[in-house]
Design a protein around this motif. Structure first.
Motif, mmCIF file in Angstrom:
data_model
loop_
_atom_site.group_PDB
_atom_site.id
_atom_site.type_symbol
_atom_site.label_atom_id
_atom_site.label_comp_id
_atom_site.label_asym_id
_atom_site.label_seq_id
_atom_site.Cartn_x
_atom_site.Cartn_y
_atom_site.Cartn_z
ATOM 1 N N UNK A 12 0.826 -1.210 0.000
ATOM 2 C CA UNK A 12 0.000 0.000 0.000
ATOM 3 C C UNK A 12 0.859 1.258 0.000
ATOM 4 N N UNK A 13 1.931 1.258 0.780
ATOM 5 C CA UNK A 13 2.825 2.420 0.818
ATOM 6 C C UNK A 13 3.453 2.656 -0.556
ATOM 7 N N UNK A 14 3.858 1.584 -1.232
ATOM 8 C CA UNK A 14 4.429 1.728 -2.576
ATOM 9 C C UNK A 14 3.414 2.305 -3.560
ATOM 10 N N UNK A 15 2.128 2.052 -3.311
ATOM 11 C CA UNK A 15 1.065 2.583 -4.170
ATOM 12 C C UNK A 15 0.675 4.004 -3.783
ATOM 13 N N UNK A 16 1.377 4.570 -2.782
ATOM 14 C CA UNK A 16 1.099 5.948 -2.385
ATOM 15 C C UNK A 16 -0.078 6.099 -1.439
ATOM 16 N N UNK A 17 -0.485 5.019 -0.801
ATOM 17 C CA UNK A 17 -1.621 5.056 0.112
ATOM 18 C C UNK A 17 -1.123 5.267 1.533
ATOM 19 N N UNK A 18 -1.780 6.159 2.258
ATOM 20 C CA UNK A 18 -1.443 6.444 3.653
ATOM 21 C C UNK A 18 -1.901 5.265 4.511
ATOM 22 N N UNK A 19 -0.951 4.467 4.976
ATOM 23 C CA UNK A 19 -1.259 3.255 5.725
ATOM 24 C C UNK A 19 -0.512 3.276 7.054
ATOM 25 N N UNK A 20 -1.119 2.674 8.071
ATOM 26 C CA UNK A 20 -0.485 2.534 9.379
ATOM 27 C C UNK A 20 -0.809 1.142 9.905
ATOM 28 N N UNK A 21 0.030 0.671 10.825
ATOM 29 C CA UNK A 21 -0.158 -0.650 11.439
ATOM 30 C C UNK A 21 -0.342 -0.472 12.939
#
Length: 155
Positions: free
Chosen positions: A22-31
């Motif tokens: 998701x990060x590589x796709x430019x999406x703001x993601x958190x775990x």
């Protein structure tokens, strides 16, 4: 309230890999991860398949795993070992590598991608509405996201 497009519950191999993608796709993601660090106790997964290594190779991270593991012909079916050394791939073998090392390497990669990991916290509840999800953490802090993904294991 902190907001992300996607919140992933669980920093195991599945959650870490999804976060990286998701990060590589430019999406703001958190775990969100209940463990305070990436340490694992006990034995879990013992290796990686050829296809997993191919995916890691597509992401430019296969060498990190190859340096830490041991190449082996580990593919089998019904206790019969299968030799895949003639398969048409750069990674025509399995890799013996314990899950604790797999997670450590994936966590390093996700860190390079600047994915925040809320450690030492559990998802205690969530409430969905038409605009997204409000996620309650065990420390009392809420998060807001469009999507919540459960990658917190089979238990």
């Amino acid at each position: 309230m902190t907001e992300h497009a996607v919140v992933i519950s669980g920093a195991g191999p599945t959650g870490l890999m999804l976060a990286g993608e998701l990060a590589l796709a430019g999406i703001d993601v958190a775990i969100v991860e209940r463990r305070p660090d990436q340490e694992l106790f006990g034995t879990r997964a013992g290796g990686l398949s050829a296809r997993t290594l191919e995916v890691f190779d597509q992401r430019g991270i296969a060498d990190r795993f190859l340096e830490a593991g041991q190449i082996a012909q580990v593919t089998g079916f019904a206790v019969t070992r299968l030799d895949i050394s003639d398969f048409p791939t750069r990674h025509n073998y399995g890799l013996a590598l314990r899950q604790k090392h797999i997670e450590r390497i994936l966590a390093g990669w996700v860190g390079e991608l600047a994915v925040p990991i809320y450690r030492g916290r559990d998802v205690t509840s969530f409430a969905e509405d038409e605009a997204g999800i409000t996620i309650q953490l065990s420390d009392g802090a809420p998060l807001r996201a469009r999507y919540l993904v459960g990658c917190d294991g089979g238990r």
